[in-house]
Design a protein around this motif. Structure first.
Motif, PDB file in Angstrom:
ATOM      1  N   GLU A 177      79.651   0.489 -28.529  1.00 46.11           N
ATOM      2  CA  GLU A 177      78.200   0.329 -28.360  1.00 46.11           C
ATOM      3  C   GLU A 177      77.409   1.596 -28.715  1.00 46.11           C
ATOM      4  OE1 GLU A 177      78.054  -3.338 -25.227  1.00 46.11           O
ATOM      5  OE2 GLU A 177      77.632  -1.376 -24.413  1.00 46.11           O
ATOM      6  N   MET A 178      77.694   2.100 -29.898  1.00 47.76           N
ATOM      7  CA  MET A 178      76.893   3.203 -30.418  1.00 47.76           C
ATOM      8  C   MET A 178      75.698   2.627 -31.184  1.00 47.76           C
ATOM      9  SD  MET A 178      80.003   5.612 -31.629  1.00 47.76           S
ATOM     10  CE  MET A 178      81.102   6.318 -30.411  1.00 47.76           C
ATOM     11  N   GLN A 179      74.835   3.501 -31.648  1.00 49.73           N
ATOM     12  CA  GLN A 179      73.718   3.039 -32.478  1.00 49.73           C
ATOM     13  C   GLN A 179      74.225   2.928 -33.912  1.00 49.73           C
ATOM     14  OE1 GLN A 179      70.930   6.140 -31.396  1.00 49.73           O
ATOM     15  NE2 GLN A 179      69.809   4.735 -30.107  1.00 49.73           N
ATOM     16  N   ILE A 180      74.018   1.765 -34.517  1.00 54.23           N
ATOM     17  CA  ILE A 180      74.561   1.524 -35.853  1.00 54.23           C
ATOM     18  C   ILE A 180      73.424   1.151 -36.787  1.00 54.23           C
ATOM     19  CG2 ILE A 180      76.043  -0.020 -37.191  1.00 54.23           C
ATOM     20  CD1 ILE A 180      77.755  -0.023 -34.508  1.00 54.23           C
ATOM     21  N   LEU A 181      73.294   1.927 -37.858  1.00 63.33           N
ATOM     22  CA  LEU A 181      72.248   1.674 -38.843  1.00 63.33           C
ATOM     23  C   LEU A 181      72.896   1.399 -40.196  1.00 63.33           C
ATOM     24  CD1 LEU A 181      69.204   1.527 -39.362  1.00 63.33           C
ATOM     25  CD2 LEU A 181      69.268   3.928 -39.988  1.00 63.33           C
ATOM     26  N   LEU A 182      72.661   0.171 -40.720  1.00 65.61           N
ATOM     27  CA  LEU A 182      73.159  -0.210 -42.042  1.00 65.61           C
ATOM     28  C   LEU A 182      72.068   0.110 -43.060  1.00 65.61           C
ATOM     29  CD1 LEU A 182      74.538  -3.728 -41.014  1.00 65.61           C
ATOM     30  CD2 LEU A 182      75.729  -1.544 -40.933  1.00 65.61           C
ATOM     31  N   TYR A 183      72.467   0.541 -44.245  1.00 65.64           N
ATOM     32  CA  TYR A 183      71.493   1.031 -45.223  1.00 65.64           C
ATOM     33  C   TYR A 183      71.892   0.518 -46.600  1.00 65.64           C
ATOM     34  CZ  TYR A 183      68.348   4.711 -47.135  1.00 65.64           C
ATOM     35  OH  TYR A 183      67.343   5.412 -47.743  1.00 65.64           O
ATOM     36  N   SER A 184      71.018  -0.285 -47.222  1.00 66.17           N
ATOM     37  CA  SER A 184      71.330  -0.829 -48.546  1.00 66.17           C
ATOM     38  C   SER A 184      70.043  -1.268 -49.232  1.00 66.17           C
ATOM     39  CB  SER A 184      72.279  -2.020 -48.413  1.00 66.17           C
ATOM     40  OG  SER A 184      72.432  -2.669 -49.647  1.00 66.17           O
ATOM     41  N   MET A 226      71.123  -2.330 -36.589  1.00 64.17           N
ATOM     42  CA  MET A 226      69.979  -2.668 -37.435  1.00 64.17           C
ATOM     43  C   MET A 226      70.302  -2.393 -38.899  1.00 64.17           C
ATOM     44  SD  MET A 226      66.580  -1.633 -35.344  1.00 64.17           S
ATOM     45  CE  MET A 226      66.722  -0.525 -33.970  1.00 64.17           C
ATOM     46  N   GLY A 227      69.586  -3.120 -39.761  1.00 64.20           N
ATOM     47  CA  GLY A 227      69.734  -2.928 -41.200  1.00 64.20           C
ATOM     48  C   GLY A 227      68.421  -2.460 -41.802  1.00 64.20           C
TER      49      GLY A 227
END
Length: 1323
Positions: free
Chosen positions: A313-320, A366-367
């Motif tokens: 449960e870390m903060q995850i940021l997807l980037y594309s 989030m993406g």
């Protein structure tokens, strides 16, 4: 009306809930995007400018073709579905996240496909699938408005011959937002640069984006993609479709059911049938997004690391750049969590207007869409201490620091790689072209078998199917242009469409179209993807089935009914974590101890407990079924507590189940048919999506098909069941409220509301975050206290006892993470990866500047003044934020700001100064205002005070979280040797030395310069002298012993020492080592060296001021400050009775037994229990001294060791005379052992004195289980009659036998002795 009811009655079983069209509203014309204006408002607020003036006026610097314009939902059918209300704002925003996009004939206008989801407040999800294409603008008003805007842009920017790029701004986030309306594909920027200056209405054709969207309750991605693609083809084809478009929309909305679990369904699009399937009740839930693509984009190793971060449960940021990639990776990673579910903010596509949500101080997934060419280094995110950043397009991830690895990671990666290789995919991350569907993906691991002569057909088919979404490679584009000029092929294609002949069937001639069993290549590819999906997911699911096979045994079912459980949820202890961890293999513990603290695990256990009162949650039902099956086949038993990797055994069966469903279609939906429509409306016009007749699409058929009847029957059955069980369950609203309150951050923060984005709503969201952070702080500090207090807490009714070092470390790491999130909330400008350390550095710079100014002026700083001497000889340490920072900054082992912040938190917590330090840090209000926005947690006064109060409660327990973690650092120690108060006794001419030992090692012998006497005065102005020495060595951990000695040189070689004090100069922990004995030849027992046993000294009131609360003083039984040797006091001292001696021995042995019954990581120092003030050696000394004739008139004092030596001398002489040969063999052997041990101690090079030698003999005897064998030998020895009175305990056979029985219990335990005790003894 009856039609509406019928349609709504069947809606839960409908394949699709809504069909939506988004685009430009020709009546309102061009409107600037309000969301872009809102974003400007937010950015102005973030940068401290006046937000109200920032968002006014238009941005003429940007070309109108690049600007964001407002899109609208032009139509949606039906008007509303009762249980899935239509959220117009959210759907519009997610269908067109960048708003309307304009193009001219010179630009690339290829269609795009992407998906989205909307998470409702109860956590349920709705999926959207969007096909975006470009349609010619026919409205003269729109063209004229665009022309005017372009002329205004040119007037503002006369130098810009080509459309300008977005203006540079002070914030990279700002430039990112302004770029979100730019090119979708890499080719578009090069295409647009060809255009000579932008838009001219007389010369250029204007096109605008339009979106077709299906909203469905389940993620049938492939089916929806094919349906929407065929709808678009019907519009762009040269001839009209076989039926009006309304027929197909009506069919998919009302006449296509959801496939029943475990079945497949075929329904018809405009040109081709579409097949979808749904897993059965015992299978993994539906997941239609291509996992193979996710693995290909990131690579197996990166994906496993991302999966690990998601579980923790870390903060995850997807980037594309590509929306569909964001969605594919987000859905892929959450799908793999089975049987757990992501419980926090989940926004796979984050619209530009919601960028402020990256400021959320909670875990999120989030993406974020990137702009082509955007440099990652310029993307400044509000918080990165706990962030996993996933750059999908560049196939790389940035991981947070210091988190545990997933168990059996190498074997796990190996198994996943093998599955991928079987399907021709490479396990190394390397992406196909943007938006390539899996059907046309060729990856480094796959081999293309297509015939070169079929390139023309292939390119034509890809164009017709919109398969590549416009991203054709150069060679294929050339083939396509050649075909477009071929009139014969074009006529053939048009003829095929008119006659309804499927082009795929014609391709069979080339040996390309038909796959196995008569399936087309597209169907083959979909089957292959489905099989790959399920096999990859099975490998992940198998890991959890292995790790949590016995989880049910540790679930605590304590509530009698659901209502009482929900009411007391927060106080309930639902899972026996300590027992669960003690049952796991050692290598799994670092990961599992973190994972069982997560929200997703807590929710999983909640669902398990609730399943005894209501229907099981579907994922839990499948998981429990698998565990039961594994137990049936006895898979778990042999591997209990084993960390051996178990491979998944059901890969083949899972793939076969899918293949069978897709090969044998179970259900076929009603074909699209003509509807009762008005003639003349919705006339076909090539290239334009017609306005559909809403009256025929707003209602469904009136129960004219078998599946709606089936649904109605099932519904009636459900209603009856609900009525029967109603008295057992709570009202759903009440239940949901309880559940929300019971969990640390309620479900209302899972998904930001997309429908209302006014500043007031954003402020409300931030307020929820502040409340959530405070609640999380309260829960975490309470948990840390309860765990640390152990059994005392259990007696007070706070759950389980015991805390292992591992759990403590996990809880402290979790606290560090919370503090980072609090310090990241509402930051004005981010500096460095750690917000807390950044704030500390600002504070340090200010304070050092103030210190410098005060050093120049004569006025001293009152708050940092040196306190009075805290104890004789030991100067007080300053409690200073800056001082602790300097200690951390001097540690070369820590390389990053995040690491420094965590070390500083641990040090402050160990010193019981965390709350005080943070209060001091936040007392500089001007600095806080400069660094944080108005809504930040640290600027909410009341919440901040409560937060500091919760942290203050941690001062009631002792932590060694800094000392135990940073074991290799160099630490300065101060040793103070305090002689007995008479000045004459304090003087020595010899050369003293000291050696300090701790749990992690010893300092080595440190020589002290002789006569380095310091004089201090106590409160009555009496002088005291002491020797003060400073030395630096590697961290010794908790200190246990001090060896103190001197070389007996000079005239004043005798030295009477009261005690030795040793302090860790970083943590401030002070240890006291009592002595009270002489060191010198011919005095006391003639010892030149003593081993002193120490304990942590409690800080006195002076030293502890400011810390608020501390551990209350332990209740000691009244006793002396040091262990007095009875012989050294010449018999004048305190003489205990025989009952007191027996009790002391019993307590000492009992303490050692308790020590070994504790978990290994919780045990204290065994040395203290053996040699300490109330240890075993002291108790046995009292036993041996009872009735001992020690003081003789005109003779020197006799010691117990003298008795032992005489007894041994007697035994050796008796052995030589042959008397011992008559004794039994074991007794003779025991006698040999005793003689050997005494001889070894006497011949040791150390001058430890006679009492020291007796202590050593007792310790060695306890270690080697020989004490109870030596006692009878000493008792039988005739020497005892000369040296002991008749009444002595040692001459009482009953007492000696009782002593032997008590000491016998120590034989069950492996006693190990500290190196400082047995130095120089080789036995």
């Amino acid at each position: 009306m009856s039609g509406t009811n019928a349609a709504s009655g069947a809606a839960p079983c409908r394949f699709a809930h809504y069909f939506v069209i988004c685009g430009i509203d020709t009546e309102t014309g061009l409107e600037p995007d309000e969301l872009a204006a809102l974003y400007q408002w937010l950015e102005a607020d973030r940068q401290g400018r006046d937000p109200d003036t920032a968002a006014t006026g238009e941005n003429f610097e940007q070309s109108p073709l690049k600007r964001t314009f407002k899109s609208k939902v032009l139509a949606h059918y039906p008007e509303n579905v009762e249980w899935n209300p239509f959220d117009q704002d959210a759907v519009n925003m997610l269908c067109m996240p960048k708003g309307l996009s304009f193009r001219t004939q010179a630009d690339s206008r290829e269609p795009q496909f992407h998906s989205f989801l909307i998470t409702r407040e109860d956590g349920s999800r709705t999926y959207g699938f969007v096909h975006t294409f470009y349609e010619e603008v026919t409205s003269p008003q729109i063209c004229s408005a665009m022309q005017t805007l372009y002329q205004m842009h040119q007037a503002e920017n006369p130098s810009s011959a080509t459309p300008s790029s977005s203006s540079s701004s002070s914030s990279s986030m700002d430039s990112l937002a302004s770029s979100l309306d730019e090119a979708d594909s890499p080719s578009s920027s090069s295409c647009r640069s060809v255009a000579c200056g932008g838009y001219d209405a007389s010369r250029d054709t204007l096109y605008v984006s339009k979106a077709l969207c299906l909203i469905t309750p389940m993620p049938f991605m492939h089916a929806c993609r094919r349906f929407l693609s065929q709808m678009h083809r019907a519009v762009t084809a040269a001839s009209p479709p076989p039926l009006p478009l309304e027929s197909y929309v009506h069919n998919v909305l009302y006449e296509v059911p959801l496939p029943p679990p475990g079945r497949s369904l075929k329904f018809h699009g405009v040109y081709e049938p579409i097949v979808c399937q749904r897993p059965g009740p015992g299978e993994l839930p539906l997941a239609d997004f291509p996992l193979g693509q996710t693995f290909t984009l990131l690579g197996v190793e990166n994906l496993v690391q991302l999966f690990n971060c998601t579980l923790l449960e870390m903060q995850i940021l997807l980037y594309s750049q590509d929306y569909q990639r964001l969605m594919t990776v987000a859905e892929g990673i959450t799908t793999l969590l089975f049987p757990f579910q992501w419980q926090h903010v989940y926004v796979p596509i984050l619209p530009a207007s919601l960028l402020h949500f990256l400021d959320a101080p909670v875990p999120y997934l989030m993406g974020l869409q990137s702009k082509e060419g955007t440099d990652r280094s310029k993307l400044e995110l509000p918080q990165e201490a706990n962030l996993c950043f996933v750059d999908i397009d560049n196939h790389c991830i940035e991981l947070p620091e210091d988190f545990p690895q997933f168990p059996n990671k190498p074997e796990f990666i190996q198994e996943l790689s093998e599955v991928l290789l079987r399907y021709g995919l490479s396990p190394v991350g390397g992406a196909p072209p943007i938006s390539d569907p899996p059907s046309t993906t060729t990856t480094p691991g796959s081999v293309s078998t297509r015939h070169p002569g079929l390139k023309g057909q292939q390119a034509l088919r890809e164009l017709e199917d919109d398969g590549r979404n416009g991203n054709l490679r150069g060679e294929q584009l050339a083939v396509l242009e050649l075909l477009q000029g071929n009139a014969t092929l074009e006529r053939l294609q048009a003829l095929a469409k008119r006659t309804g002949v499927r082009v795929e069937a014609l391709r069979g001639v080339g040996g390309e179209g038909e796959g196995q069993g008569g399936r087309t290549a597209v169907e083959e590819e979909e089957l292959r993807n489905a099989k790959l999906n399920v096999q990859l997911r099975e490998v992940f699911a198998s890991r959890f089935t292995t790790m949590f096979a016995d989880y049910e045994a540790f679930v605590i079912q304590s509530a009698p009914d659901l209502e009482s459980w929900l009411t007391n949820r927060e106080q309930m202890h639902n899972f026996d974590k300590a027992s669960f961890l003690s049952d796991q293999p050692e290598p799994y513990l670092p990961f599992l101890s973190h994972f069982i603290e997560t929200q997703m695990f807590a929710t999983f256990i909640d669902n398990k407990i609730m399943s005894q009162w209501e229907e099981k949650e579907p994922l839990l039902r499948v998981f429990d079924g698998r565990i039961d099956k594994a137990r049936l086949y006895n898979v778990r038993a042999p591997s209990l507590r084993s960390s051996n990797y178990q491979r998944c055994t059901i890969l083949k069966e899972s793939a076969q189940a899918i293949e069978q469903r897709l090969m044998k279609i179970d259900h076929t939906a009603i074909h699209p048919h003509l509807l009762d429509m008005k003639i003349g409306q919705g006339k076909y016009e090539q290239g334009f999506f017609p306005k559909l007749q809403s009256d025929v699409l707003s209602v469904g058929p009136i129960n004219n098909n078998r599946w709606s009847n089936r649904t109605a029957t099932a519904q009636r059955r459900k209603d009856r069941h609900r009525q029967q069980t109603e008295h057992l369950t709570l009202d759903n609203d009440l239940k949901e409220k309880h559940m929300q309150d019971a969990r640390s951050l309620g479900k209302n923060l899972r998904q930001p509301k997309l429908s209302d984005l006014s500043p007031a709503v954003i402020a409300q969201t931030n307020w929820k975050f502040v409340e959530g952070l405070l609640k999380e702080c309260r829960i975490k500090t309470k948990r840390m206290l309860v765990e640390k207090m152990g059994r005392e807490a259990v007696e007070l009714g706070h759950g389980e006892a015991n805390i292992t070092g591992l759990e403590e470390n996990t809880l402290i790491a979790s606290l560090c993470d919370l503090l980072e999130r609090i310090w990241s909330h509402g930051l004005q400008v981010k500096q460095g990866k750690s917000a807390l350390w950044s704030h500390l550095l600002h504070y340090q710079a200010r304070e050092e500047k103030l210190e410098q100014q005060q050093a120049e002026s004569p006025v001293s700083n009152g708050s940092e003044r040196r306190k009075s001497e805290s104890s004789i000889g030991m100067p007080s340490l300053r409690a200073s934020v800056i001082q602790d920072m300097r200690h951390i900054q001097s540690m070369g082992e820590i390389k990053t700001d995040v690491g420094r912040a965590r070390a500083w938190i641990r040090l402050s917590l160990e010193k019981k100064l965390l709350s005080q330090h943070l209060k001091q840090l936040l007392s500089r209000q001007a600095l806080t205002k400069k660094l944080y926005k108005r809504y930040a947690f640290l600027r909410c006064e009341e919440e901040k005070e409560q937060f500091l109060f919760h942290l203050l409660s941690l001062n009631t327990v002792d932590y060694f979280c800094f000392t135990s973690v940073f074991t290799t650092i160099m630490i300065p120690y101060r040793a103070v040797i305090i002689p007995i108060k008479k000045l004459s006794n304090a003087m020595t001419t010899s050369n003293p030395w000291v050696c300090v030992s701790g749990e992690l090692g010893d300092s080595g012998v440190r020589q002290i310069t002789k006569n380095v006497l310091e004089m201090t005065f106590d409160s009555a102005f009496r002088p005291h002298t002491h020797i003060d020495a400073m030395f630096k060595c590697q961290n010794l951990g908790k200190l246990t012993t001090v060896q103190l000695g001197h070389d007996n040189s000079g005239l004043l070689a005798k030295w009477l020492v009261d005690c030795v004090m040793v302090r860790n100069e970083i943590t401030g922990h002070t240890y006291k080592f009592p002595c009270g004995r002489w060191l010198g030849k011919g005095v006391d027992d003639g010892s030149l060296e003593r081993v002193l046993i120490g304990e942590l000294a409690l800080p006195n009131a002076d030293e502890d001021c400011g810390r608020g609360c501390r551990t209350p003083d332990m209740e000691h039984s009244p006793g002396q400050t040091r262990r007095i040797s009875i012989t050294s006091m010449g018999g004048r001292g305190y003489k205990p009775t025989s009952a007191q001696i027996q009790e002391a021995i019993g307590e000492a042995v009992n303490s050692i037994c308790k020590h070994f019954h504790k978990p290994e990581k919780e045990r204290g120092s065994l040395t203290i229990l053996l040699c300490g003030e109330v240890g075993l050696v002291g108790a046995l000394e009292q036993f041996f001294h009872n009735g001992f004739k020690s003081a003789r008139l005109f003779q020197k004092t006799v010691f117990v060791w003298d008795f032992v030596e005489k007894a041994v001398a007697y035994m050796e002489s008796a052995d030589q005379m042959g008397d011992m040969q008559e004794t039994a063999e074991p007794l003779g052997l025991t006698c040999v052992y005793l003689c050997r041990y005494v001889s070894a101690i006497n011949s040791s090079p150390r001058n430890i004195g006679k009492d020291g030698k007796f202590q050593l003999l007792v310790c060695l005897g306890a270690r080697d289980r020989l004490l109870i064998q030596w006692l009878p030998l000493l008792v039988e020895c005739p020497v005892i009659q000369r040296m002991y009175e008749e009444s002595a305990l040692l001459r009482d056979r009953t007492m000696v036998n009782a002593l032997i029985a008590v000491l016998q219990t120590l034989h069950d335990f492996p006693i190990t002795l500290e190196a400082s005790l047995i130095k120089g003894i080789d036995l």
